[in-house]
Design an enzyme around this catalytic site. Structure first.
Site, PDB file in Angstrom:
ATOM      1  N   THR A   1      -5.834   2.802  -6.889  1.00  0.00           N
ATOM      2  CA  THR A   1      -7.103   2.650  -6.173  1.00  0.00           C
ATOM      3  C   THR A   1      -7.975   3.865  -6.440  1.00  0.00           C
ATOM      4  OG1 THR A   1      -6.040   1.303  -4.493  1.00  0.00           O
ATOM      5  CG2 THR A   1      -8.126   2.345  -3.876  1.00  0.00           C
TER       6      THR A   1
ATOM      7  N   HIS B   1     -13.548  -2.238  -1.563  1.00  0.00           N
ATOM      8  CA  HIS B   1     -12.587  -1.887  -0.519  1.00  0.00           C
ATOM      9  C   HIS B   1     -12.889  -2.662   0.770  1.00  0.00           C
ATOM     10  CE1 HIS B   1      -9.454   1.377  -0.323  1.00  0.00           C
ATOM     11  NE2 HIS B   1      -9.461   1.051   0.948  1.00  0.00           N
TER      12      HIS B   1
ATOM     13  N   SER C   1       0.837  -1.213   0.000  1.00  0.00           N
ATOM     14  CA  SER C   1       0.000   0.000   0.000  1.00  0.00           C
ATOM     15  C   SER C   1       0.865   1.254   0.000  1.00  0.00           C
ATOM     16  CB  SER C   1      -0.871  -0.013   1.256  1.00  0.00           C
ATOM     17  OG  SER C   1      -1.415   1.259   1.495  1.00  0.00           O
TER      18      SER C   1
ATOM     19  N   LYS D   1      -8.187  -0.516  -9.379  1.00  0.00           N
ATOM     20  CA  LYS D   1      -8.873  -1.146  -8.233  1.00  0.00           C
ATOM     21  C   LYS D   1     -10.063  -0.294  -7.778  1.00  0.00           C
ATOM     22  CE  LYS D   1      -7.777  -2.855  -3.568  1.00  0.00           C
ATOM     23  NZ  LYS D   1      -8.256  -1.900  -2.569  1.00  0.00           N
TER      24      LYS D   1
ATOM     25  N   TYR E   1      -2.092   5.558  -4.155  1.00  0.00           N
ATOM     26  CA  TYR E   1      -3.126   6.566  -3.895  1.00  0.00           C
ATOM     27  C   TYR E   1      -2.610   7.843  -4.545  1.00  0.00           C
ATOM     28  CZ  TYR E   1      -5.812   3.957  -0.361  1.00  0.00           C
ATOM     29  OH  TYR E   1      -6.621   3.060   0.292  1.00  0.00           O
TER      30      TYR E   1
HETATM   31  C1  LIG Z   1      -7.040  -2.561   7.343  1.00  0.00           C
HETATM   32  C2  LIG Z   1      -7.214  -2.364   5.878  1.00  0.00           C
HETATM   33  C3  LIG Z   1      -6.472  -1.391   5.235  1.00  0.00           C
HETATM   34  C4  LIG Z   1      -6.621  -1.205   3.858  1.00  0.00           C
HETATM   35  N1  LIG Z   1      -5.833  -0.293   3.214  1.00  0.00           N
HETATM   36  C5  LIG Z   1      -5.902  -0.181   1.861  1.00  0.00           C
HETATM   37  C6  LIG Z   1      -4.971   0.653   1.174  1.00  0.00           C
HETATM   38  O1  LIG Z   1      -4.096   1.257   1.753  1.00  0.00           O
HETATM   39  N2  LIG Z   1      -5.095   0.736  -0.165  1.00  0.00           N
HETATM   40  C7  LIG Z   1      -6.072   0.048  -0.873  1.00  0.00           C
HETATM   41  O2  LIG Z   1      -6.154   0.163  -2.098  1.00  0.00           O
HETATM   42  N3  LIG Z   1      -6.925  -0.758  -0.223  1.00  0.00           N
HETATM   43  C8  LIG Z   1      -6.857  -0.906   1.109  1.00  0.00           C
HETATM   44  N4  LIG Z   1      -7.691  -1.764   1.752  1.00  0.00           N
HETATM   45  C9  LIG Z   1      -8.640  -2.564   0.976  1.00  0.00           C
HETATM   46  C10 LIG Z   1      -8.013  -3.875   0.510  1.00  0.00           C
HETATM   47  O3  LIG Z   1      -7.052  -3.654  -0.488  1.00  0.00           O
HETATM   48  C11 LIG Z   1      -9.053  -4.834  -0.067  1.00  0.00           C
HETATM   49  O4  LIG Z   1      -9.796  -4.168  -1.056  1.00  0.00           O
HETATM   50  C12 LIG Z   1      -9.994  -5.382   1.003  1.00  0.00           C
HETATM   51  O5  LIG Z   1      -9.322  -5.628   2.206  1.00  0.00           O
HETATM   52  C13 LIG Z   1     -10.597  -6.680   0.503  1.00  0.00           C
HETATM   53  O6  LIG Z   1     -11.522  -7.169   1.405  1.00  0.00           O
HETATM   54  P1  LIG Z   1     -11.219  -8.305   2.499  1.00  0.00           P
HETATM   55  O7  LIG Z   1     -10.512  -7.604   3.600  1.00  0.00           O
HETATM   56  O8  LIG Z   1     -12.581  -8.744   2.881  1.00  0.00           O
HETATM   57  O9  LIG Z   1     -10.384  -9.363   1.853  1.00  0.00           O
HETATM   58  C14 LIG Z   1      -7.572  -1.977   3.127  1.00  0.00           C
HETATM   59  C15 LIG Z   1      -8.299  -2.950   3.796  1.00  0.00           C
HETATM   60  C16 LIG Z   1      -8.128  -3.152   5.154  1.00  0.00           C
HETATM   61  C17 LIG Z   1      -8.919  -4.235   5.822  1.00  0.00           C
END
Ligand SMILES: Cc1cc2nc3c(=O)[nH]c(=O)nc-3n(C[C@H](O)[C@H](O)[C@H](O)COP(=O)(O)O)c2cc1C
Length: 385
Positions: free
Chosen positions: A158, A278, A109, A254, A132
């Site tokens: 994203t 997300h 990330s 994404k 981002y």
């Molecule tokens: C704690 C956390 C932080 C996240 N941070 C980002 C991020 O920095 N950038 C991003 O594109 N998605 C982020 N996401 C989304 C994840 O990339 C992903 O889309 C999501 O976790 C998928 O769902 P799942 O947790 O049910 O597998 C984050 C998700 C979580 C749970």
């Protein structure tokens, strides 16, 4: 605690809950507002039924495929998650190593704790970098250059997080940057000594991709203030061409939930899209990803690779997404729980669980090659219409 005794992602999560301070565990285990989309992601997977088929020689089964032309040992990758290094000290490095050893992609990330360079130094195969786009385009451009210099295999832009869907748990837990060492938080750390000691033992405790790269920001507070002003609400499809051209490698987009957005991403040069809400952390009330996947697969009609994330908790979920047209899936929280439960070994355990579930289910479905999955492998279901 023997990790091999943990048989499901849910069990791994319960261990993480015991080991990680509540503020960080709940940062992972939360969705926006009422958390309805967070719940729907898993619930909708549960509504789909797999076709059992018998009388097939299933003595050899293959889970391997390719993602963006690279061979993977199963069609699954680790999704970008901000501050993974707060679930476990050096969390991004541990997760990247687990993914590398397993033979699947890891995505770092923008808002990671370990930097692009830290992860590159600790691994040998290319990882992916999630971008981002920030208001400061010069800073954003340099981030892209750093990902390119580190040999990242893809850039993941994203699109669904230019401003925040509030997660009430974070507000209630007082999750702030910089962290405030309130009596409650200090007491929490005393209850999680293993976590606290490991954190004391690493120098990675702030946002590695920003720290030292923002002119004039010398303290964490100054950095946080600058970061807080950087949401670029103007982000649109035309920006993707600039990112792709500057990076010079594969572009993954994404946050796609609508067929027209899938078209727009492909037209803007996407080599792949990730159908994602997300993990239910942004638009509360958005549909689950498995529900919209078939429409997007139809719309894209083979013009780019399609991956899905949000709600995948088992090999069975992965099979459902593949049967409905995804080339691969990504997991976010499951690997964060693995980190919290057991660091690198915990992530590996989660991957082993999912692989074993997938292999078993494929056999019982009479499928010997995971790339052959299709709509015939699931029961037709009203959920999908
Ligand atoms: C704690 C956390 C932080 C996240 N941070 C980002 C991020 O920095 N950038 C991003 O594109 N998605 C982020 N996401 C989304 C994840 O990339 C992903 O889309 C999501 O976790 C998928 O769902 P799942 O947790 O049910 O597998 C984050 C998700 C979580 C749970």
């Amino acid at each position: 605690m023997r990790l091999d005794r943990l048989l499901t992602v849910e069990e791994v999560m319960r261990v993480a809950e015991r080991r990680v301070p509540k503020m960080f565990f709940q940062y992972a285990d939360s969705g926006a507002y009422t958390e309805s989309s967070y719940r729907a992601n898993s619930e909708d997977f549960g509504k789909i039924r797999l076709q059992q088929r018998v009388g097939v020689d299933i003595s050899t089964r293959s889970l391997t495929t390719t993602i963006l032309g690279r061979k993977v040992t199963m069609p699954l990758g680790l999704a970008p998650t901000g501050a993974a290094g707060m679930q476990s000290a050096d969390g991004e490095i541990k997760a990247a190593r687990a993914a590398e050893k397993f033979g699947i992609p890891f995505t770092l990330s923008t808002v990671s704790i370990c930097s692009i360079e830290d992860v590159a130094a600790a691994t040998t195969t290319p990882f992916w970098f999630q971008l981002y786009v920030r208001k400061d385009r010069e800073f954003t451009g340099k981030l892209i250059d750093r990902a390119k210099a580190a040999g990242c295999g893809a850039i993941v832009v994203t699109m669904d997080c230019q401003h925040y869907g509030q997660r009430h748990k974070d507000v209630r837990n007082g999750l702030t940057v910089p962290l405030k060492f309130t009596p409650k938080f200090v007491a929490e750390m005393a209850l999680k000594p293993r976590w606290a000691l490991a954190m004391l033992g690493t120098r990675h405790r702030t946002f590695g991709n920003f720290s030292g790269h923002v002119p004039g920001a010398t303290t964490v507070a100054q950095l946080a203030e600058w970061m807080g002003q950087q949401d670029d609400l103007t982000l649109n499809w035309t920006d993707l061409r600039w990112v792709k051209q500057r990076f010079g490698g594969p572009l993954v987009v994404k946050g796609i939930l609508h067929p027209d957005d899938a078209h727009a991403a492909v037209d803007a040069g996407a080599d792949a899209i990730i159908v994602s809400n997300h993990g239910g952390r942004q638009l509360d009330g958005a549909p689950s990803t498995i529900r919209v996947l078939p429409r997007i697969v139809d719309a894209v009609n083979g013009r780019c690779e399609i991956y899905l994330d949000s709600g995948v908790r088992s090999g069975h979920d992965m099979i459902k997404a593949l049967a409905l047209g995804a080339r691969a899936v990504f997991i976010g929280r499951p690997f964060l729980y693995g980190l919290g439960a057991g660091g690198e070994a915990g992530v590996t355990r989660v991957l082993e669980i999912i692989r074993a579930e997938t292999d078993s289910a494929l056999g019982l479905m009479g499928v010997t090659d995971i790339t052959r999955l299709g709509p015939a492998n699931i029961e037709s279901n009203d959920l999908l219409r």
